[in-house]
Design a protein around this motif. Structure first.
Motif, PDB file in Angstrom:
ATOM      1  N   PRO A  68      -3.824  -2.541  -3.638  1.00  0.00           N
ATOM      2  CA  PRO A  68      -4.573  -2.590  -2.375  1.00  0.00           C
ATOM      3  C   PRO A  68      -4.804  -4.040  -1.921  1.00  0.00           C
ATOM      4  CG  PRO A  68      -5.800  -1.439  -4.120  1.00  0.00           C
ATOM      5  CD  PRO A  68      -4.604  -2.032  -4.747  1.00  0.00           C
ATOM      6  N   ARG A  69      -4.502  -4.337  -0.660  1.00  0.00           N
ATOM      7  CA  ARG A  69      -4.684  -5.710  -0.142  1.00  0.00           C
ATOM      8  C   ARG A  69      -5.645  -5.684   1.032  1.00  0.00           C
ATOM      9  NH1 ARG A  69      -0.463  -8.727  -2.225  1.00  0.00           N
ATOM     10  NH2 ARG A  69       1.238  -7.430  -2.933  1.00  0.00           N
ATOM     11  N   LEU A  70      -6.152  -6.873   1.351  1.00  0.00           N
ATOM     12  CA  LEU A  70      -7.053  -6.972   2.507  1.00  0.00           C
ATOM     13  C   LEU A  70      -6.289  -7.331   3.771  1.00  0.00           C
ATOM     14  CD1 LEU A  70     -10.052  -8.716   0.770  1.00  0.00           C
ATOM     15  CD2 LEU A  70      -9.894  -6.344   1.530  1.00  0.00           C
ATOM     16  N   THR A  71      -5.076  -7.891   3.610  1.00  0.00           N
ATOM     17  CA  THR A  71      -4.304  -8.292   4.791  1.00  0.00           C
ATOM     18  C   THR A  71      -3.178  -7.310   5.046  1.00  0.00           C
ATOM     19  OG1 THR A  71      -3.024  -9.679   3.302  1.00  0.00           O
ATOM     20  CG2 THR A  71      -4.775 -10.740   4.589  1.00  0.00           C
ATOM     21  N   TRP A  72      -2.826  -7.184   6.283  1.00  0.00           N
ATOM     22  CA  TRP A  72      -1.769  -6.252   6.701  1.00  0.00           C
ATOM     23  C   TRP A  72      -0.506  -7.060   6.973  1.00  0.00           C
ATOM     24  CZ3 TRP A  72      -2.646  -2.070  11.109  1.00  0.00           C
ATOM     25  CH2 TRP A  72      -1.547  -1.197  11.108  1.00  0.00           C
ATOM     26  N   ILE A  73       0.475  -6.880   6.055  1.00  0.00           N
ATOM     27  CA  ILE A  73       1.740  -7.582   6.271  1.00  0.00           C
ATOM     28  C   ILE A  73       2.654  -6.669   7.072  1.00  0.00           C
ATOM     29  CG2 ILE A  73       3.643  -8.792   5.148  1.00  0.00           C
ATOM     30  CD1 ILE A  73       1.728  -8.589   2.576  1.00  0.00           C
ATOM     31  N   ARG A  74       2.850  -6.973   8.366  1.00  0.00           N
ATOM     32  CA  ARG A  74       3.677  -6.129   9.215  1.00  0.00           C
ATOM     33  C   ARG A  74       5.118  -6.594   9.148  1.00  0.00           C
ATOM     34  NH1 ARG A  74      -0.130  -4.010  13.561  1.00  0.00           N
ATOM     35  NH2 ARG A  74      -2.058  -5.057  13.083  1.00  0.00           N
ATOM     36  N   PRO A  75       6.136  -5.719   9.267  1.00  0.00           N
ATOM     37  CA  PRO A  75       5.972  -4.283   9.335  1.00  0.00           C
ATOM     38  C   PRO A  75       5.645  -3.723   7.953  1.00  0.00           C
ATOM     39  CG  PRO A  75       8.274  -4.811   9.233  1.00  0.00           C
ATOM     40  CD  PRO A  75       7.560  -6.116   9.220  1.00  0.00           C
ATOM     41  N   GLY A  76       4.937  -2.665   7.921  1.00  0.00           N
ATOM     42  CA  GLY A  76       4.562  -2.075   6.642  1.00  0.00           C
ATOM     43  C   GLY A  76       3.368  -1.180   6.856  1.00  0.00           C
ATOM     44  N   ARG A  77       2.963  -0.530   5.775  1.00  0.00           N
ATOM     45  CA  ARG A  77       1.872   0.435   5.902  1.00  0.00           C
ATOM     46  C   ARG A  77       0.551  -0.273   6.076  1.00  0.00           C
ATOM     47  NH1 ARG A  77       1.974   5.797   2.193  1.00  0.00           N
ATOM     48  NH2 ARG A  77       2.696   7.108   3.887  1.00  0.00           N
ATOM     49  N   ASN A  78      -0.329   0.373   6.768  1.00  0.00           N
ATOM     50  CA  ASN A  78      -1.702  -0.097   6.861  1.00  0.00           C
ATOM     51  C   ASN A  78      -2.289  -0.178   5.445  1.00  0.00           C
ATOM     52  OD1 ASN A  78      -4.549  -0.172   7.191  1.00  0.00           O
ATOM     53  ND2 ASN A  78      -4.298   0.630   9.270  1.00  0.00           N
ATOM     54  N   PRO A  79      -2.886  -1.316   5.045  1.00  0.00           N
ATOM     55  CA  PRO A  79      -3.408  -1.450   3.676  1.00  0.00           C
ATOM     56  C   PRO A  79      -4.502  -0.434   3.354  1.00  0.00           C
ATOM     57  CG  PRO A  79      -4.147  -3.266   5.056  1.00  0.00           C
ATOM     58  CD  PRO A  79      -3.091  -2.545   5.836  1.00  0.00           C
ATOM     59  N   LEU A  80      -5.079   0.180   4.389  1.00  0.00           N
ATOM     60  CA  LEU A  80      -6.128   1.171   4.132  1.00  0.00           C
ATOM     61  C   LEU A  80      -5.592   2.385   3.360  1.00  0.00           C
ATOM     62  CD1 LEU A  80      -8.141   1.070   7.452  1.00  0.00           C
ATOM     63  CD2 LEU A  80      -8.855   0.272   5.211  1.00  0.00           C
ATOM     64  N   PHE A  81      -4.254   2.656   3.499  1.00  0.00           N
ATOM     65  CA  PHE A  81      -3.675   3.768   2.742  1.00  0.00           C
ATOM     66  C   PHE A  81      -3.863   3.559   1.246  1.00  0.00           C
ATOM     67  CE2 PHE A  81      -1.525   4.925   6.622  1.00  0.00           C
ATOM     68  CZ  PHE A  81      -1.411   6.300   6.503  1.00  0.00           C
ATOM     69  N   ALA A  82      -3.551   2.317   0.780  1.00  0.00           N
ATOM     70  CA  ALA A  82      -3.677   2.030  -0.647  1.00  0.00           C
ATOM     71  C   ALA A  82      -5.131   2.148  -1.096  1.00  0.00           C
ATOM     72  CB  ALA A  82      -3.139   0.632  -0.946  1.00  0.00           C
ATOM     73  N   TRP A  83      -6.055   1.658  -0.238  1.00  0.00           N
ATOM     74  CA  TRP A  83      -7.475   1.749  -0.592  1.00  0.00           C
ATOM     75  C   TRP A  83      -7.929   3.204  -0.684  1.00  0.00           C
ATOM     76  CZ3 TRP A  83     -10.009  -1.983  -2.731  1.00  0.00           C
ATOM     77  CH2 TRP A  83      -9.626  -3.316  -2.485  1.00  0.00           C
ATOM     78  N   MET A  84      -7.411   4.020   0.219  1.00  0.00           N
ATOM     79  CA  MET A  84      -7.783   5.439   0.210  1.00  0.00           C
ATOM     80  C   MET A  84      -7.315   6.090  -1.093  1.00  0.00           C
ATOM     81  SD  MET A  84      -7.064   8.263   3.150  1.00  0.00           S
ATOM     82  CE  MET A  84      -5.283   8.149   3.147  1.00  0.00           C
ATOM     83  N   ALA A  85      -6.059   5.749  -1.503  1.00  0.00           N
ATOM     84  CA  ALA A  85      -5.524   6.328  -2.740  1.00  0.00           C
ATOM     85  C   ALA A  85      -6.369   5.902  -3.933  1.00  0.00           C
ATOM     86  CB  ALA A  85      -4.074   5.897  -2.934  1.00  0.00           C
TER      87      ALA A  85
END
Lengths: 278, 153
Positions: A68-85
């Motif tokens: 889980p990361r705090l920054t969003w490296i685009r293109p790519g998934r929203n980091p909130l997905f990893a936090w949710m998991a």
């Protein structure tokens, strides 16, 4: 493993975890305890399996567990997905493990029940988020029609957690009312004396301790049938004295059997007070 | 089609496990009320008339007081009667009734001729062991008794 097979495996795993959690949640009652234990272990095993699958999958593939990361490296998934998991897996894992621990350390049961309730809300939130992202417009249109109904359901379901202590207090308050004028509180000492008193009403059951043993926190055994009896002490068995009908039925029956008479409301409250103190 | 065949094969494979099973109680209220003091015995072990008689005299239940609310007793009676030896008890039920008179209302399963025949080789001191305590304590020896399996002798 090709990404296609990894994805199939992931869906199978998701179904196993979701099914296991659902079964564990609805079988939490004592009547279906065996199934609850089985499905609880199932959930814990599924989460362990998920960690192993992450090792077996290809890097960045469907089975990978991204940090889980705090920054969003685009293109790519929203980091909130990893936090949710992380939140979901950790919540369920701790809920499952605390359930296993509660078999050995009774006071973990409250923690277990709290976590299980919280996990359910996490799962519902997870389902809502996913539905919103992938079916957004359709969901929004559906919601417009049923927003009020949904709100009502949420408001009704929320206070269900941590109800045991409140229920027991209500049972005691009922006996305090029945005790009438002159009532000066329940006494756990009087309750202890009642629990340990020896009586002549029935030769087979001279005392409460005949079946419950002298230690209320220990498991008892029915003197005639040999049936195991769960502990009476609230610390060892938090579900005790929470169902008015059950409590009344038991006092009515057992006071008659052991003491040869009915118990007064004060005696019943004293008894509960003693069991709460143990 | 393959799936249907597989499912059918699995069901067939599971049949022997079900063959000698005495249908256990599944109603939660009955399980809780009966199972509190003793094993919730399978209704197939007594005829319906016996259960009706038993549920009508709960304040003197084998010498103990097992009184409960009248409506609760009636609901449980209906569950027991529906699964009794002469109604929904199946093969196990008809076996349990062997040697029982048509109008008899036996109350103790342990006094049925079938029970006596099946347990005649058990010595008296076995029954007296502390973990057994009573002949009514089926699960002391038949570990899966509550699930309706008594074939483990």
């Amino acid at each position: 493993m090709s990404a296609r097979w990894e994805f199939r495996l992931l869906r199978l795993w998701h179904a196993a975890l979701a099914g296991g959690f659902l079964v564990a949640y609805v079988t939490a009652d004592e009547d279906t305890y065996a199934m609850h234990v089985f499905s609880g272990y199932w959930v814990v095993a599924a989460i362990l399996l998920r960690l192993l699958l992450a090792l077996a999958g290809s890097g960045g593939g469907p089975l990978a567990l991204p940090k889980p990361r705090l920054t969003w490296i685009r293109p790519g998934r929203n980091p909130l997905f990893a936090w949710m998991a992380v939140l979901l897996l950790a919540g369920m894992a701790v809920a499952g493990v605390s359930g296993i621990a509660a078999d050995f350390i009774p006071f973990v049961e409250d923690l277990h029940e709290g976590l299980a309730e919280a996990s359910l809300w996490l799962v519902l939130a997870h389902a809502a988020v996913i539905a919103w992202i992938f079916q957004g417009r359709r969901v929004r249109e559906m919601l417009k029609g049923s927003a009020a109904a949904l709100l009502a359901v949420v408001l009704l379901a929320a206070p269900a957690a941590f109800a045991a202590d409140a229920a027991r207090d209500a049972v005691k308050a009922g006996y305090a009312r029945q005790a009438g004028p002159g009532f000066a509180g329940f006494s756990s000492e009087r309750g202890k004396a009642l629990f340990e008193s020896r009586n002549a009403a029935s030769p087979d059951y001279a005392s409460c301790t005949t079946c419950h043993t002298a230690d209320p926190a220990a498991e008892g055994r029915h003197a005639k049938t040999g049936r195991a009896i769960k502990p009476v002490a609230v610390s060892a068995n938090p579900k005790r004295f929470t169902d008015v009908a059950k409590v009344e039925e038991r006092f009515e029956r057992d006071c008659q059997t052991v003491l040869g008479r009915v118990c007064s409301a004060t005696e019943k409250g004293d008894y509960i007070a003693y069991m709460e103190s143990k | 089609m393959k799936r249907i065949i597989l499912a059918a094969a699995l069901c067939l494979a599971a049949l022997p496990a079900r063959a000698d099973r005495v249908r256990p109680v599944t109603d939660p209220e009955t399980l809780a009320a009966c199972g509190e003091c003793h094993m919730a015995f399978q209704p197939a072990f007594l005829p319906a008339r016996s259960w009706t008689r038993m549920m009508g005299q709960l304040s003197g239940h084998f010498g103990d007081n097992a009184a409960m609310a009248a409506d609760k007793a009636e609901r449980i009676r209906q569950v027991l009667v529906a699964g009794a030896a002469d109604t929904g008890g199946g093969k196990a039920g008809s076996k349990a009734l062997r040697g029982v008179g048509q109008y008899d209302t036996p109350q103790r399963i342990t006094e049925l001729p079938r029970f006596a025949a099946k347990h005649q080789r058990i010595a008296e001191r076995e029954w007296k062991r502390p973990e057994v305590t009573s002949k009514a304590n089926c699960p002391a020896c038949h570990k899966a008794a509550e699930a309706g399996l008594y074939d483990d002798d």
